[in-house]
Scaffold this active site. Structure first.
Site, PDB file in Angstrom:
ATOM      1  N   GLY A 131       5.804  -2.730   6.224  1.00 45.22           N
ATOM      2  CA  GLY A 131       7.170  -3.241   6.344  1.00 45.22           C
ATOM      3  C   GLY A 131       8.029  -2.427   7.283  1.00 45.22           C
ATOM      4  O   GLY A 131       7.666  -1.341   7.719  1.00 45.22           O
ATOM      5  N   GLU A 132       9.172  -3.014   7.614  1.00 45.29           N
ATOM      6  CA  GLU A 132      10.145  -2.359   8.491  1.00 45.29           C
ATOM      7  C   GLU A 132      11.301  -1.878   7.594  1.00 45.29           C
ATOM      8  O   GLU A 132      12.103  -2.694   7.108  1.00 45.29           O
ATOM      9  CB  GLU A 132      10.629  -3.367   9.548  1.00 45.29           C
ATOM     10  N   SER A 167       9.249   4.139  16.353  1.00 44.59           N
ATOM     11  CA  SER A 167       7.910   3.764  16.840  1.00 44.59           C
ATOM     12  C   SER A 167       8.063   3.107  18.200  1.00 44.59           C
ATOM     13  O   SER A 167       8.412   1.931  18.305  1.00 44.59           O
ATOM     14  CB  SER A 167       7.262   2.794  15.855  1.00 44.59           C
ATOM     15  N   LEU A 168       7.802   3.880  19.232  1.00 44.63           N
ATOM     16  CA  LEU A 168       8.038   3.417  20.596  1.00 44.63           C
ATOM     17  C   LEU A 168       6.850   2.594  21.100  1.00 44.63           C
ATOM     18  O   LEU A 168       7.004   1.468  21.530  1.00 44.63           O
ATOM     19  CB  LEU A 168       8.245   4.657  21.484  1.00 44.63           C
ATOM     20  N   HIS A 169       5.698   3.200  21.121  1.00 40.28           N
ATOM     21  CA  HIS A 169       4.418   2.557  21.480  1.00 40.28           C
ATOM     22  C   HIS A 169       4.306   2.090  22.925  1.00 40.28           C
ATOM     23  O   HIS A 169       3.208   1.763  23.387  1.00 40.28           O
ATOM     24  CB  HIS A 169       4.077   1.381  20.558  1.00 40.28           C
ATOM     25  N   CYS A 227       5.075  -7.633   6.919  1.00 39.11           N
ATOM     26  CA  CYS A 227       6.042  -7.147   7.913  1.00 39.11           C
ATOM     27  C   CYS A 227       6.268  -8.230   8.955  1.00 39.11           C
ATOM     28  O   CYS A 227       5.332  -8.921   9.362  1.00 39.11           O
ATOM     29  CB  CYS A 227       5.517  -5.872   8.592  1.00 39.11           C
ATOM     30  N   CYS A 234       3.373   8.289   1.825  1.00 38.10           N
ATOM     31  CA  CYS A 234       3.747   7.240   2.777  1.00 38.10           C
ATOM     32  C   CYS A 234       3.991   5.977   1.952  1.00 38.10           C
ATOM     33  O   CYS A 234       3.109   5.523   1.222  1.00 38.10           O
ATOM     34  CB  CYS A 234       2.601   7.056   3.779  1.00 38.10           C
ATOM     35  N   ASN A 238      -6.287   3.763  15.444  1.00 45.24           N
ATOM     36  CA  ASN A 238      -7.344   3.649  14.446  1.00 45.24           C
ATOM     37  C   ASN A 238      -7.773   2.172  14.412  1.00 45.24           C
ATOM     38  O   ASN A 238      -7.006   1.335  13.952  1.00 45.24           O
ATOM     39  CB  ASN A 238      -6.770   4.084  13.090  1.00 45.24           C
ATOM     40  N   SER A 265      10.862   5.621   9.313  1.00 44.45           N
ATOM     41  CA  SER A 265      10.217   5.231  10.568  1.00 44.45           C
ATOM     42  C   SER A 265      10.530   3.766  10.859  1.00 44.45           C
ATOM     43  O   SER A 265      10.375   2.909   9.994  1.00 44.45           O
ATOM     44  CB  SER A 265       8.707   5.431  10.423  1.00 44.45           C
ATOM     45  N   GLU A 306       0.836  -1.199   0.000  1.00 42.94           N
ATOM     46  CA  GLU A 306       0.000   0.000   0.000  1.00 42.94           C
ATOM     47  C   GLU A 306       0.872   1.251   0.000  1.00 42.94           C
ATOM     48  O   GLU A 306       1.954   1.251   0.580  1.00 42.94           O
ATOM     49  CB  GLU A 306      -0.871   0.011   1.260  1.00 42.94           C
ATOM     50  N   CYS A 366      -1.817   1.517   8.097  1.00 41.53           N
ATOM     51  CA  CYS A 366      -0.979   0.593   7.365  1.00 41.53           C
ATOM     52  C   CYS A 366      -1.546  -0.824   7.313  1.00 41.53           C
ATOM     53  O   CYS A 366      -1.846  -1.415   8.331  1.00 41.53           O
ATOM     54  CB  CYS A 366       0.363   0.620   8.083  1.00 41.53           C
TER      55      CYS A 366
HETATM   56  S1  SF4 Z   1       3.431  -1.130  12.820  1.00 37.57           S
HETATM   57 FE1  SF4 Z   1       5.034  -1.056  11.236  1.00 37.57          FE
HETATM   58  S2  SF4 Z   1       6.671  -2.329  12.125  1.00 37.57           S
HETATM   59 FE2  SF4 Z   1       4.803  -2.829  13.289  1.00 37.57          FE
HETATM   60  S3  SF4 Z   1       3.919  -4.632  12.204  1.00 37.57           S
HETATM   61 FE3  SF4 Z   1       2.976  -2.757  11.332  1.00 37.57          FE
HETATM   62  S4  SF4 Z   1       4.239  -2.289   9.509  1.00 37.57           S
HETATM   63 FE4  SF4 Z   1       5.425  -3.677  10.823  1.00 37.57          FE
END
Ligand code: SF4
Length: 362
Positions: A159-160, A214-216, A110, A103, A290, A191, A90, A333
């Site tokens: 993806g990462e 991306s800490l979260h 991922c 983006c 979301n 990111s 995407e 995503c």
């Molecule tokens: S947030 Fe980003 S790193 Fe985490 S699973 Fe989704 S695409 Fe992968």
């Protein structure tokens, strides 16, 4: 048939020499593709007929098919792309005042497995090539009117990116090139969930892109739960690599924090975040979750969000609350890919089966 976007400038120069075409044609070819937005080699009017023919026989500009295009009420546009092997990714175009941000995805699927994310639900299939990453940028650029340019790139799609570092850096270096997309490094953000070895490599790269982590979660136990790959890495190693990146590049670090109701939005979490962020030249993006169909997480209420934000701002943390744009088109995503087979009730409209401008050179 080679994908032209996988070639470096030197590769194209070598190909031109081998075919006895003058090498100044390379910059003309890139200009036609990246700046004049042509769909085929035949449209490159200032190239001799023989060169256009040779290009057509050797290369393709487009390797994907647009499986679906969606447009939201806030103008956000999203493409679901099918790659040559059937894998889907995407890509999103966001409109915000005079910004035109894209983006972009770096992998099919991922492997990071963040519990709240649709992209990671089925694991990773493969890395995208440099050409496939650049092709997303070109396809999104073609959605803009002729007098508008892309202004910002975020590698924040599926993806990462740091698990596919060489192709991501290759594509972003092309995007930064003034003769191609010409987007400044301060307007390009990578990111990551945090892969220390790759962050350290990025610190030594000649171009300093913006880094977003991306800490979260503000502690190991909660992050191990929400971002399972953290168990093999650990926050302290990520923060050490981030500090090294800042030392070398002097670029302010962005931390991303998806706020999940009653999971990571407690007072104690906000206070732990303060202790991570206050010693650093950093800013925090708080992103209210979301919801994704099939996952049990909820968006925080306005009150919980305000309370969380209040603790951080009172402690002097630079913070922005970012609401996902294009919510009604599954802009989060991985949602569009996952829901592709279902009817999207809230879409304004969708155009299915639209081809990329040039699937194969004629
Ligand atoms: S947030 Fe980003 S790193 Fe985490 S699973 Fe989704 S695409 Fe992968």
């Amino acid at each position: 048939m080679q994908h032209l976007l996988n070639l470096s400038n030197n590769d194209l120069l070598a190909w031109l020499k081998e075919r006895k075409h003058p090498t100044f044609r390379a910059s003309q070819i890139w200009q036609w593709i990246f700046q004049k937005r042509v769909a085929s080699f035949q449209e490159m009017e200032n190239l001799p007929k023989q060169l256009r023919q040779d290009l057509t026989e050797s290369f393709t500009i487009w390797s994907t098919t647009i499986a679906k295009k969606t447009v939201a009420t806030d103008q956000t546009q999203k493409l679901l792309l099918t790659h040559h092997d059937g894998g889907q990714t995407e890509s999103v175009l966001l409109f915000e005042k005079n910004r035109r941000t894209i983006c972009v995805s770096s992998q099919v699927g991922c492997a990071m497995g963040c519990l709240f994310c649709a992209s990671g639900l089925d694991g990773v299939d493969r890395n995208l090539t440099q050409g496939e990453i650049l092709e997303q940028m070109l396809l999104l650029q073609r959605l803009l009117p002729d007098d508008e340019r892309l202004s910002h790139i975020v590698m924040m799609g599926m993806g990462e990116p740091l698990a596919n570092l060489s192709h991501v850096l290759g594509a972003l270096t092309v995007a930064n090139d003034p003769d191609r997309l010409g987007i400044g490094t301060r307007r390009i953000t990578i990111s990551t969930v945090g892969i220390p070895a790759s962050i350290v490599k990025m610190a030594d790269y000649p171009l300093a892109f913006q880094l977003a982590v991306s800490l979260h979660a503000p502690n190991e136990a909660l992050r191990d739960r929400l971002v399972p790959v953290n168990k093999n890495i650990g926050l302290s190693k990520i923060l050490a690599a981030v500090d090294q990146y800042y030392e070398k590049t002097r670029r302010q670090i962005t931390f991303e924090y998806v706020l999940l109701s009653d999971i990571n939005d407690h007072t104690s979490h906000a206070k732990e975040l303060v202790s991570i962020l206050r010693p650093r030249n950093a800013m925090l993006n708080v992103i209210p979750y979301n919801p994704v169909a099939g996952l049990p997480y909820q968006s925080p209420s306005k009150q919980r969000l305000a309370h969380f934000k209040g603790i951080l701002t009172e402690a002097g943390i630079t913070l922005k609350v970012r609401h996902r744009k294009g919510d009604e088109i599954n802009a989060a995503c991985g949602q569009l890919r996952r829901n592709n087979a279902q009817t999207q009730k809230k879409e304004l409209y969708s155009i299915e089966g639209e081809k990329s401008p040039e699937r194969k050179s004629p």
